[in-house]
Design an enzyme around this catalytic site. Structure first.
Site, PDB file in Angstrom:
ATOM      1  CG  ASP A  44      44.230  45.012  35.760  1.00  0.00           C
ATOM      2  OD1 ASP A  44      45.264  46.033  35.872  1.00  0.00           O
ATOM      3  OD2 ASP A  44      43.677  44.135  36.533  1.00  0.00           O
ATOM      4  CB  SER A  45      45.832  50.391  33.566  1.00  0.00           C
ATOM      5  OG  SER A  45      46.952  49.988  33.045  1.00  0.00           O
ATOM      6  CG  ASP A  83      48.398  43.802  36.037  1.00  0.00           C
ATOM      7  OD1 ASP A  83      49.045  43.486  36.956  1.00  0.00           O
ATOM      8  OD2 ASP A  83      47.920  44.895  35.974  1.00  0.00           O
ATOM      9  CE  LYS A 113      50.897  45.415  38.432  1.00  0.00           C
ATOM     10  NZ  LYS A 113      49.549  45.391  38.893  1.00  0.00           N
ATOM     11  CD  GLU A 115      44.870  44.622  41.455  1.00  0.00           C
ATOM     12  OE1 GLU A 115      43.770  44.562  42.167  1.00  0.00           O
ATOM     13  OE2 GLU A 115      44.908  45.381  40.384  1.00  0.00           O
ATOM     14  CD  GLU A 182      47.124  51.976  42.090  1.00  0.00           C
ATOM     15  OE1 GLU A 182      47.516  50.833  41.616  1.00  0.00           O
ATOM     16  OE2 GLU A 182      46.365  52.504  41.489  1.00  0.00           O
TER      17      GLU A 182
HETATM   18  O1  KIV Z   1      47.333  48.056  35.666  1.00  0.00           O
HETATM   19  C1  KIV Z   1      48.224  48.964  35.805  1.00  0.00           C
HETATM   20  O2  KIV Z   1      48.581  49.565  34.875  1.00  0.00           O
HETATM   21  C2  KIV Z   1      48.836  48.867  37.162  1.00  0.00           C
HETATM   22  C3  KIV Z   1      49.441  50.042  37.746  1.00  0.00           C
HETATM   23  C4  KIV Z   1      48.760  51.359  37.806  1.00  0.00           C
HETATM   24  C5  KIV Z   1      50.462  49.999  38.573  1.00  0.00           C
HETATM   25  O3  KIV Z   1      48.572  48.143  37.881  1.00  0.00           O
END
Ligand code: KIV
Length: 275
Positions: A44-45, A83, A113, A115, A182
């Site tokens: 989600d970056s 994510d 993924k 969090e 992280e």
């Molecule tokens: O969103 C992302 O790119 C991430 C990484 C920094 C692990 O969660």
């Protein structure tokens, strides 16, 4: 060889390091896949590096599905992990299963993924029960930015370190297939990695994790002026791109591009008839 949740677990058992990079589109996924990277994370970056938001909070399920579909088309061997965006799983176990399902069904991800630690164990268990592999993300979890009061290294006090160890064990017990650590002190990440049977993938968590993950814009020096401490720039692609764009602008202005070899021909007699 196709990477799967089984092969990444075997890599840990055999002491082979794992690699993961982010990607958000087809062409980048293809390059990363062809380089032999084990896993591609549609992080989600993308909200920050692709969409220009100041954090990840505004990323939607639609954004994630759109980008995951493109990545999945470019990845043949890498395991594609998508994510779960902010508020796509925090609201209820039911939402978590439905939205994880959408990332698999519509986005063609091979794992999701999310969090969080023990507070999301029930969510991880339910998603796993629906045959969807889950990667848990612990330590600095960017969706909790406002709760943390900024992007900070996590797990530095005894209490916080103990909580991280327990969270890692809780997500493993709930069925997670891997965990991302992280911004966790290296010695703590080493201890967590040793205590888990599932791979621990580090970002800002030292060399003793089972693998590493980076955001590709960071490792290629393509994104802004800020370089987090844990990033190594493996190439200066941002500078190369800017030079190429400036060369293009200059050649168009000078009339040297396009040259004859970039041009399509037509018989002179056809053209003469048009005058
Ligand atoms: O969103 C992302 O790119 C991430 C990484 C920094 C692990 O969660």
């Amino acid at each position: 060889m196709k990477n799967t949740v089984v092969t990444i677990r075997q890599a840990k058992e055999q002491g082979e390091k794992l690699t993961m990079l982010t990607a958000y589109d087809y062409s980048m996924a293809k390059l990363i896949d062809e380089a032999g990277i084990n896993m591609i994370l549609v992080g989600d970056s993308l909200g920050m590096v692709m969409l220009g938001y100041e954090d990840t909070l505004s990323v939607t399920m639609e954004d994630m599905i759109h980008h995951t579909r493109a990545v999945a088309r470019g990845a043949s061997d890498a395991l594609v992990v998508a994510d779960m965006p902010f508020m796509s799983y925090q609201t209820s176990v039911y939402d978590a299963v439905c939205n994880a399902g959408r990332l698999m069904k519509e986005g063609r991800a091979q794992a999701v993924k999310l969090e969080g630690g023990r507070e999301f164990a029930e969510h991880i268990r339910a998603i796993t029960k629906a045959s969807i592999p889950v990667v848990a993300h612990l330590g600095l979890t960017p969706q909790s930015l406002n709760a943390f009061g900024g992007f900070k290294v996590q797990g530095k006090s005894e209490e916080a370190a103990r909580k991280l160890v327990e969270d890692a064990k809780a997500v493993e017990k709930a069925g997670a297939v891997a965990v991302v650590l992280e911004c966790v002190p290296a010695k703590l990440a080493k201890l967590i990695t040793k205590q888990l049977h599932i791979p621990a993938i580090g970002i800002g968590a030292g060399a003793d994790c089972d693998g590493q993950v980076l955001v590709y814009q960071d490792m290629l020096a393509m994104f802004g002026g800020f370089k987090p401490k844990f990033v190594k720039q493996f190439a200066q692609i941002g500078t190369m791109m800017k030079e190429a764009f400036a060369n293009y602008r200059e050649e168009v202005a000078a009339g040297t591009f396009p040259a004859a070899e970039h041009t399509f021909k037509i018989e002179d007699e056809v053209i003469e008839k048009l005058y």
